[in-house]
Enzyme design. Structure first.
Site, PDB file in Angstrom:
ATOM      1  CG  ASP A 263       6.741   7.787  -5.307  1.00  0.00           C
ATOM      2  OD1 ASP A 263       7.136   8.931  -5.028  1.00  0.00           O
ATOM      3  OD2 ASP A 263       5.555   7.514  -5.580  1.00  0.00           O
TER       4      ASP A 263
ATOM      5  CG  HIS B  25       3.439  10.656  -4.425  1.00  0.00           C
ATOM      6  ND1 HIS B  25       3.894   9.381  -4.185  1.00  0.00           N
ATOM      7  CD2 HIS B  25       2.441  10.867  -3.530  1.00  0.00           C
ATOM      8  CE1 HIS B  25       3.191   8.855  -3.200  1.00  0.00           C
ATOM      9  NE2 HIS B  25       2.305   9.729  -2.786  1.00  0.00           N
TER      10      HIS B  25
ATOM     11  CB  SER C 268       2.556   8.813   0.421  1.00  0.00           C
ATOM     12  OG  SER C 268       1.872   8.155  -0.580  1.00  0.00           O
TER      13      SER C 268
HETATM   14  N1  ARG Z   1      -1.128   6.389  -5.803  1.00  0.00           N
HETATM   15  C1  ARG Z   1      -0.151   6.956  -4.930  1.00  0.00           C
HETATM   16  C2  ARG Z   1      -0.869   7.712  -3.806  1.00  0.00           C
HETATM   17  O1  ARG Z   1      -2.016   7.575  -3.638  1.00  0.00           O
HETATM   18  C3  ARG Z   1       0.840   7.783  -5.667  1.00  0.00           C
HETATM   19  C4  ARG Z   1       0.346   9.066  -6.210  1.00  0.00           C
HETATM   20  C5  ARG Z   1       1.316   9.888  -6.995  1.00  0.00           C
HETATM   21  N2  ARG Z   1       1.602   9.344  -8.272  1.00  0.00           N
HETATM   22  C6  ARG Z   1       0.927   9.655  -9.397  1.00  0.00           C
HETATM   23  N3  ARG Z   1       1.253   9.034 -10.478  1.00  0.00           N
HETATM   24  N4  ARG Z   1      -0.025  10.556  -9.432  1.00  0.00           N
HETATM   25  O2  ARG Z   1      -0.740   8.824  -3.455  1.00  0.00           O
HETATM   26  N1  GLU Z   2       0.125   7.153  -2.452  1.00  0.00           N
HETATM   27  C1  GLU Z   2      -0.610   7.321  -1.230  1.00  0.00           C
HETATM   28  C2  GLU Z   2      -0.330   8.637  -0.533  1.00  0.00           C
HETATM   29  O1  GLU Z   2      -0.012   9.628  -1.136  1.00  0.00           O
HETATM   30  C3  GLU Z   2      -0.287   6.206  -0.311  1.00  0.00           C
HETATM   31  C4  GLU Z   2      -0.742   4.983  -0.879  1.00  0.00           C
HETATM   32  C5  GLU Z   2      -2.123   4.681  -0.445  1.00  0.00           C
HETATM   33  O2  GLU Z   2      -3.050   5.464  -0.664  1.00  0.00           O
HETATM   34  O3  GLU Z   2      -2.187   3.604   0.120  1.00  0.00           O
HETATM   35  O4  GLU Z   2      -0.467   8.747   0.653  1.00  0.00           O
END
Ligand code: ARG
Ligand code: GLU
Length: 690
Positions: free
Chosen positions: A197, A61, A625
């Site tokens: 990911d 991502h 991330s």
């Molecule tokens: N939750 C993760 C973060 O905060 C992954 C985000 C990307 N994935 C998604 N399905 N949008 O960034």
């Molecule tokens: N998915 C998050 C990011 O893009 C990291 C996970 C979190 O927020 O802890 O940085």
């Protein structure tokens, strides 16, 4: 979220928890250390360096928007994956840079020294700005380094951060969407998790190793350190550590600050984003070709939306506001018992309460504009075109008028390139409905009088009318209209009228918003200092601010609720169990099913299974991330990418019993590179610990 250059203070505790490294192995200015293999990737992710040829690992991502840009409907790398079979096949990414940390220094005394007591906030800011500028100039002059002077502990301390940025970064490997983003938005922020990911890139430099923009003559960067990779797997209770770039946390707010987010800001923003998402997802479902176009947009909107939802639930369920208020009672008692503290900090919490109260309405209206009114794409466009009208009303000079029209035309060309009027029309209706549901009548912008008086209170009917008549929503109409531009016809336009109304409303609240956020911020600086002074035996880590941090914990499952336990890892069998060919987010590529059925996991497997992801108790946040997750020896065991739903409150209210970070097991990544992508040659440059 410890600070790498002060890690000596944690060393004993880390070692007592199983760490075999020294603080110097993690951060050192004299020898190569782990910090030399951790980079800021792009503007807000982390990456880890895996080889002496600049191979970089980050999240799918985090690389998504770059791969989206490299893809076309015919050559869709985002959907189908990309595996370079040699360095010649790697793909450059204009605009992508990675930043190494050279060193950090405490410059608090230089920055704050000489400040007069009782000086105004404005003069204080100016003093800090000037001192910071001097320091930066001194360290960067004649070098290729970058430097920032960054406030820590809300401006109680200042650190100099010296960096080096490389801007030739090429795509090496990306799994297909159905593997990298398996589970899609449905699984996002949740455990158990089954996506890989990850993406791989390579950093290039000039022949002498210095940063250089893209050139065929550049060579793979030889880093000071690359992270060895463990194939030994992870066991529950193993020590883990993460280095990376967490963006923003706010662990030290008063109860009133948490309440504002929990009861006002997040619910409003969740409501508005739900409307945006519904419209976007309808289009993506009906027109699959649009999935590539909107991949990044959807991910961005959906990600914060879902985090905020989880956060509100977590904060409420765990009574964060009450817990904070109880802590504040203890704080107040200690302060009241000490005359010096009472003098300095006695009224602080009361002042917070009234500041947050004064802020609330303005915050609400500003959020509504930023997440609502101004998100309707034609609204900021109309604001740009209003400049043309302004020039027309101020000047008769034909040259100036001509230039204004040319400028409007090029604005139009830019705007209409990616504009979908049908979606924006639906969005306008939905956002206006939102205002009517959420915003008290007396606070609503004047456009709602028109909607009530002339459209029977039907916001969508107003939007439909506006889109039918306005020249601002259709390129042909716009081009014709702008040729014979008259300011008057713009002033009569319903969308223009709406833009003015929304902006007037916004600018009515903006000064109050700015005044009280500034007051809250400077009081927070004092509250931070007070907390450190009053609870002197507690070790405070500074809130995240997109600087490199170290977090450590252990691999562990958790009890989610009574009688329900999270196991600490997931497997490829779990991916197959979620497989649903009729659900776009849960389709599994045939080839992966075949590999699963063949069961040949080789050195990547464990007891006949292939581990996919694991959870651990490292305190992470957005920006972490792509962070490398290492074991006690500093060897790579995973790639951080998310948190659990129950723990998304952690940016405001970290609870080690409920908060887990989620990582891809490095063995799944290597398996995919080797067996799925047939790019096993990449493993030759890695240092694998069997
Ligand atoms: N939750 C993760 C973060 O905060 C992954 C985000 C990307 N994935 C998604 N399905 N949008 O960034
Ligand atoms: N998915 C998050 C990011 O893009 C990291 C996970 C979190 O927020 O802890 O940085």
């Amino acid at each position: 979220m410890w600070i790498p250059f002060l890690l000596q203070a944690n060393e004993a505790d880390m070692q007592a928890n199983g760490m075999k490294m020294s603080a110097e192995d993690i951060y050192s200015v004299n020898q190569s250390s782990l910090k030399d293999a951790v980079v800021l990737f792009g503007g807000g992710c982390t990456g880890g360096i895996l080889s002496q040829e600049g191979l970089l690992l980050t999240n799918h991502h985090c690389g998504l928007s770059y791969v989206q840009n490299l893809s076309t409907q015919e050559q869709n790398y985002l959907e189908n994956g990309f595996w370079a079979m040699s360095k010649e096949e790697e793909l450059p990414n204009p605009g992508l840079g990675v930043t190494f940390l050279v060193r950090i220094e405490d410059v608090t005394d230089q920055v704050l020294g000489g400040l007069e007591v009782g000086i105004s906030e404005e003069l204080r800011d100016a003093h800090i700005r000037d001192r910071s500028q001097e320091i930066r100039t001194k360290v960067t002059e004649g070098t290729s380094y970058g430097a920032r002077v960054v406030p820590f502990y809300y401006g109680n301390e200042y650190y100099l951060i010296v960096t080096q940025t490389y801007s030739d970064v090429r795509l090496v490997a990306a799994p297909p969407r159905a593997i990298g983003k398996f589970g899609g938005e449905a699984d996002n922020w949740l455990w158990p998790r089954h996506n890989a990911d990850f993406m791989m890139f390579r950093v290039y430099a000039a022949a002498d190793g210095s940063p250089a923009s893209y050139s065929e003559n550049n060579v793979p960067l030889k880093p000071k350190h690359s992270i060895p990779i463990s194939l030994k797997g992870v066991q529950e209770n193993d020590f883990t550590m993460i280095m990376g770039y967490p963006g923003t946390t706010m662990e030290y707010l008063p109860a009133a600050g948490v309440e504002l987010v929990q009861e006002l800001r997040d619910p409003v923003r969740v409501n508005l984003r739900a409307k945006r998402l519904r419209i976007l997802e309808q289009v993506m479902d009906a027109e699959p070709d649009m999935r590539l176009t909107y991949a990044k947009k959807e991910a961005g909107i959906a990600n914060a939306y879902k985090k905020w939802r989880g956060r509100v639930m977590g904060l409420r369920k765990n009574n964060a506001v009450v817990v904070k208020a109880d802590e504040e009672k203890i704080f107040q008692q200690k302060v009241d018992a000490n005359p010096e503290w009472k003098e300095k900090y006695g009224d602080l919490l009361l002042t917070f309460d009234s500041l947050y109260q004064e802020l609330a309405v303005a915050q609400f209206m500003v959020d509504y504009f930023n997440e609502g009114g101004n998100i309707i794409e034609v609204i900021p466009f109309a604001a740009k075109i209003s400049n043309t009208a302004q020039i027309f009303s101020e000047s008769d000079n034909p040259d100036e008028r001509m230039a204004a029209i040319d400028n409007a035309k090029s604005q139009g060309n830019r705007f209409f390139r990616s504009y979908r009027a049908d979606m924006d029309q639906a969005l306008m209706g939905a956002v206006l409905e939102g205002y009517m549901e959420d915003v008290p009548l007396e606070l609503q912008p004047s456009i709602f009088e028109v909607i009530h008086n002339q459209f029977g209170g039907n916001a969508q009917a107003f939007a439909n009318y506006a889109f039918q008549v306005s020249p601002l929503v259709n390129q042909d109409r716009f081009d014709e209209w702008i040729e014979s531009f008259e300011a008057d016809s713009l002033y009569k336009d319903p969308i223009f009228y709406m833009m003015v109304s929304l902006n007037q409303n916004y600018y009515e609240y903006l000064p109050t918003y700015q005044q009280y956020t500034a007051a809250v911020d400077s009081l927070q600086r004092i509250y931070m200092q007070a907390q450190r002074e009053v609870f002197a035996d507690k070790q405070f880590y500074p809130d995240a601010n997109l600087t490199m941090r170290v977090t450590y914990g252990k691999v562990e499952g958790m009890e989610v609720r009574n009688a329900v336990q999270y196991n600490y890892y997931t497997t490829l069998g779990g991916v197959i169990a979620k497989h649903d060919p009729k659900d776009y987010e849960f389709e599994v590529p045939d080839r992966l099913i075949e590999l699963y059925e063949a069961g040949d996991f080789g050195r990547y497997g464990e007891d006949g299974e292939l581990h996919v992801a694991f959870i651990a108790s490292n305190h992470t946040s957005g920006g972490n991330s792509g962070s490398p997750v290492v074991n006690a020896e500093g060897h790579l065991i995973g790639l951080n990418f998310d948190r659990n739903w129950e723990g998304t409150m952690s940016d405001y209210f970290y609870d080690p019993n409920l908060c887990r970070n989620i990582s891809v097991d490095i063995r799944y990544i290597l398996f995919l590179v080797d067996k799925y992508g047939n790019a096993g040659y990449l493993l030759d440059e890695m240092e694998l610990m069997e």
